[in-house]
Design a protein around this motif. Structure first.
Motif, PDB file in Angstrom:
ATOM      1  N   ARG A   1       0.820  -1.192   0.000  1.00  0.00           N
ATOM      2  CA  ARG A   1       0.000   0.000   0.000  1.00  0.00           C
ATOM      3  C   ARG A   1       0.870   1.266   0.000  1.00  0.00           C
ATOM      4  O   ARG A   1       0.646   2.191  -0.784  1.00  0.00           O
TER       5      ARG A   1
ATOM      6  N   ALA B   1       2.481   1.575  -3.346  1.00  0.00           N
ATOM      7  CA  ALA B   1       1.533   2.034  -4.365  1.00  0.00           C
ATOM      8  C   ALA B   1       1.286   3.531  -4.233  1.00  0.00           C
ATOM      9  O   ALA B   1       1.278   4.266  -5.230  1.00  0.00           O
TER      10      ALA B   1
ATOM     11  N   PHE C   1       4.485   5.377  -5.380  1.00  0.00           N
ATOM     12  CA  PHE C   1       4.683   5.267  -6.818  1.00  0.00           C
ATOM     13  C   PHE C   1       3.657   6.107  -7.580  1.00  0.00           C
ATOM     14  O   PHE C   1       4.012   6.863  -8.489  1.00  0.00           O
ATOM     15  N   LEU C   2       2.382   5.993  -7.194  1.00  0.00           N
ATOM     16  CA  LEU C   2       1.347   6.772  -7.875  1.00  0.00           C
ATOM     17  C   LEU C   2       1.563   8.266  -7.649  1.00  0.00           C
ATOM     18  O   LEU C   2       1.402   9.072  -8.562  1.00  0.00           O
TER      19      LEU C   2
ATOM     20  N   LEU D   1      -4.471   6.957  -3.962  1.00  0.00           N
ATOM     21  CA  LEU D   1      -5.192   5.689  -3.971  1.00  0.00           C
ATOM     22  C   LEU D   1      -6.680   5.880  -4.232  1.00  0.00           C
ATOM     23  O   LEU D   1      -7.307   5.069  -4.905  1.00  0.00           O
TER      24      LEU D   1
ATOM     25  N   ALA E   1      -7.052   6.237  -7.853  1.00  0.00           N
ATOM     26  CA  ALA E   1      -6.774   4.965  -8.524  1.00  0.00           C
ATOM     27  C   ALA E   1      -7.909   3.971  -8.292  1.00  0.00           C
ATOM     28  O   ALA E   1      -8.362   3.313  -9.220  1.00  0.00           O
ATOM     29  N   PHE E   2      -8.391   3.891  -7.047  1.00  0.00           N
ATOM     30  CA  PHE E   2      -9.469   2.953  -6.738  1.00  0.00           C
ATOM     31  C   PHE E   2     -10.774   3.366  -7.407  1.00  0.00           C
ATOM     32  O   PHE E   2     -11.634   2.525  -7.667  1.00  0.00           O
TER      33      PHE E   2
END
Ligand code: K
Ligand code: K
Lengths: 439, 439
Positions: A344, A347, A350-351, A415, A418-419
């Protein structure tokens, strides 16, 4: 409500956020909100900046907005800071409505909370804490500003900056932010205490309030306390050493005490308060670069801060050290950290970098400013910081739109975005008992 | 030998590397190596740049060194490119000595290889492939350069640039690198083919040579082939679109074909060849920023390239996508990727960034150049690329020393350095059957 149930929680959060920003934009466009009419894009930018508690300003707040306009900004800050979602749940609770799973999930998302239980309790604490701390902050700042401006203006200024500071909004009613109070101990202590408390995360405050003994605190709380202290001390030292001989910053201050206050303030503000008591554009390149790193890291989860969050940084740091030592499992403070938490954090980072890089890339095409000021501006938007090397007002239309997107992204977290694109059925992630919030 | 056995393989690798650079420095300092005497720091910088196959130049290669000096540089390039360790093993093999576990580990380390078996076979292939490809490259380039310069000089230039290109060294005998041949199809094809073959990784070449059918190739090979093609095509497109109207780069070229050659060349050279056929300093900011990203990613593992390596980037990319989809396990092309590989890629990237950030931070203190050119220079050193916006020659003493460190770090890989500090007993990491090399 039937329409709403078609969306996943992350999608709903984005929609509600967008609607709030639109309403804010329209209110700021009203004739009596501004002294001289501002453009739609500047109203949208200001509304987004307030709602995301960033504080980047395309127009000077104090000289452009009327009292009404300033109050709109303050309301947006409070909405954005505490989370529109917690407001929604609170109102529903007050109205005696049953709070469904869906709505709980929504709040959970907006607070970056992973665990399900205790959301309502958290929100109760959130409101009590916020109002109490903002009130105490107002009183403290009044000690300086009432004698200086009289009762009404003094209290208003104290209240505005207390709310702005606690929510890490960075909006100030002086064109030079808090540069006029660079050496004032009360303003320094008051403002930094407010934004550190607001930026460390409500779960941390609640845990400390309930537990009171360091040893018994949750791992997340311990990491945030030790991490915040360490990074703030290090940042203060770096600013002090790099700027000591700079005639445009620390060099212009009379005493060592003044220099220390300014180093402390500029050290702690990049994660993610956004006020400044020194001229940012006059800082040396290494200081600015160091601030960019701090802005990217940001504050605590479930706080008014942006960035990838301090815990994400700590988890990655520990994971790398653990790997280098050839360990099978990541262990922090005698607790095993599950792989999903590492993934997590990875992610998010990175994002975050991906969006940051994309933003810098686009702005390096649309803007003519030096690269460092573009990198600084985009990172400031991503971390919802609000510090700027001075290019915000002269951004092109395209540049403003990109920064608006990045502020929203920074506030909601990479996130969430992204989600909201990922398939709903697949977004369920299991979380372990002892968790660290990293988003 | 008894003294050597006190060190771990990563430590030994660093020691041998340092000694080779020292010897190179002394040789380049010899009176008959240079046309006019160069300083010790410039000799050290040049030796390091050649040994790490970076190609950053503090002095112009062609006008500063004699033929002897150039040959020293070429030998250092060949040593650095193929790996001093493989040379050591080969010589030992030729002398009929038993090759011990320790020495095998050393070679393994220097080639970024994780698996133990087949090291000797790999080195055999490595030498045969290298020499064959360099020979073919020399012949190809001779077609252009013999008619232009006559037999002796033409063959020498072809040989020098074939070796320099295959080893991704980026050293050229023209002050403007290959700008004079920006529109020459043979030079474009010859040089890029050489450095792409050298930069994709020997294990990939060996696998293709042995397997010949795409479906049966190792996962690592497939990823490298698809990844290299995709990233090169994307990079070519980006350069073409961003520079099309730039009068100082593509805009100055006569035909569409010339522009395409130049876009292709500038698109593929940042990972990590280092030659250029356009003036780097004249490129637009977004192009330069994009190149920085490419330089950080770099080429293939077990190749002459630097950077975090393409596979590290791909593994992290897939891990993030996999997390967003809520998957329990990372699966690439129907193969499960073990956690240790993800952690390894994460560690390499994180450490790479850490060193990069530290380097940029120090140079932003010691140098007066614009931030972008500092970021470009440090990333170029880390990726052992050798492209520069033109500040290499005017670096301060401190700046040169930092860049020297970062070139060595970039060549040996962040993990080698980290493991050389970590305790030996703990550095053992288990690797799965189907692996992707990420270092
Ligand atoms: K802020
Ligand atoms: K190179």
């Amino acid at each position: 409500m039937k329409l709403l149930s078609k969306f996943t929680p992350p999608q709903l959060l984005i929609i509600i956020f967008a609607i709030s920003i639109m309403i804010g934009t329209i209110l700021l466009k009203l004739p009596f909100a501004t002294i001289e009419s501002i453009s739609w894009i500047n109203a949208l930018f200001t509304s987004t900046s307030a709602m995301t508690v960033t504080g980047l300003a395309v127009v000077d707040t104090a000289s452009s907005f009327t009292l009404f306009g300033e109050m709109i900004i303050l309301v947006l800050i409070q909405l954005g800071g505490l989370g529109i979602m917690s407001f929604a749940v609170l109102i529903a609770k007050i109205l005696g409505k049953k709070i469904g799973i869906k709505r709980r999930l929504l709040v959970q998302q907006s607070l970056n909370q992973n665990s399900f239980g205790g959301i309502l309790t958290l929100i109760k604490y959130l409101f009590i804490f916020s109002l109490t701390i903002e009130l105490v902050g107002t009183i403290l700042l009044s000690v300086v500003w009432i004698p200086e401006m009289g009762w009404i203006k003094g209290i208003y200024y104290s209240f505005f900056h207390a709310v702005s500071a606690f929510n890490n909004a960075g909006f100030a009613l002086w064109q030079d932010s808090l540069m006029g109070y660079v050496a004032n101990p009360i303003v320094n202590i008051g403002i930094t205490s407010l934004f550190i408390l607001g930026g460390i995360g409500f779960t941390v405050l609640v845990d400390i309030w309930r537990t009171r003994r360091f040893k018994k605190l949750a791992l997340h709380t311990k990491l945030m306390l030790v991490g915040t202290f360490t990074i703030n001390l290090a940042a203060m030292l770096v600013v002090f050493l790099l700027e000591y001989t700079n005639p445009d910053t620390l060099g212009s201050l009379a005493t060592l005490q003044d220099k220390l206050w300014a180093s402390y303030f500029q050290g702690v503000t990049p994660r993610t308060a956004g006020f400044n008591s020194l001229d940012i554009a006059s800082l040396r390149e290494p200081t600015l670069f160091f601030m960019i790193l701090l802005m990217f890291i940001g504050g605590g989860s479930a706080s008014t801060a942006g960035g990838i969050k301090l815990t994400s940084f700590i988890v990655i740091l520990f994971a790398v050290v653990s790997f280098l030592r050839g360990k099978e499992e990541l262990v922090i403070s005698k607790r095993a950290i599950k792989q999903s938490i590492i993934l997590r954090a990875l992610a998010i980072t990175f994002l975050g970098m991906l969006f940051l890089v994309a933003g810098v890339f686009i702005l390096s095409i649309t803007e003519k400013s030096p690269f460092l000021s573009i990198l600084f501006e985009v990172t400031s938007a991503f971390g919802t910081v609000g510090l700027s090397m001075g290019i915000t007002g002269s951004l092109t239309m395209a540049g403003k739109i990109v920064i608006i997107f990045i502020m929203v992204l920074g506030k909601l977290g990479p996130l969430t975005l992204a989600f909201s694109i990922a398939k709903p059925a697949r977004t369920k992630v299991k979380y372990p008992g002892e968790e660290i919030i990293t988003g």
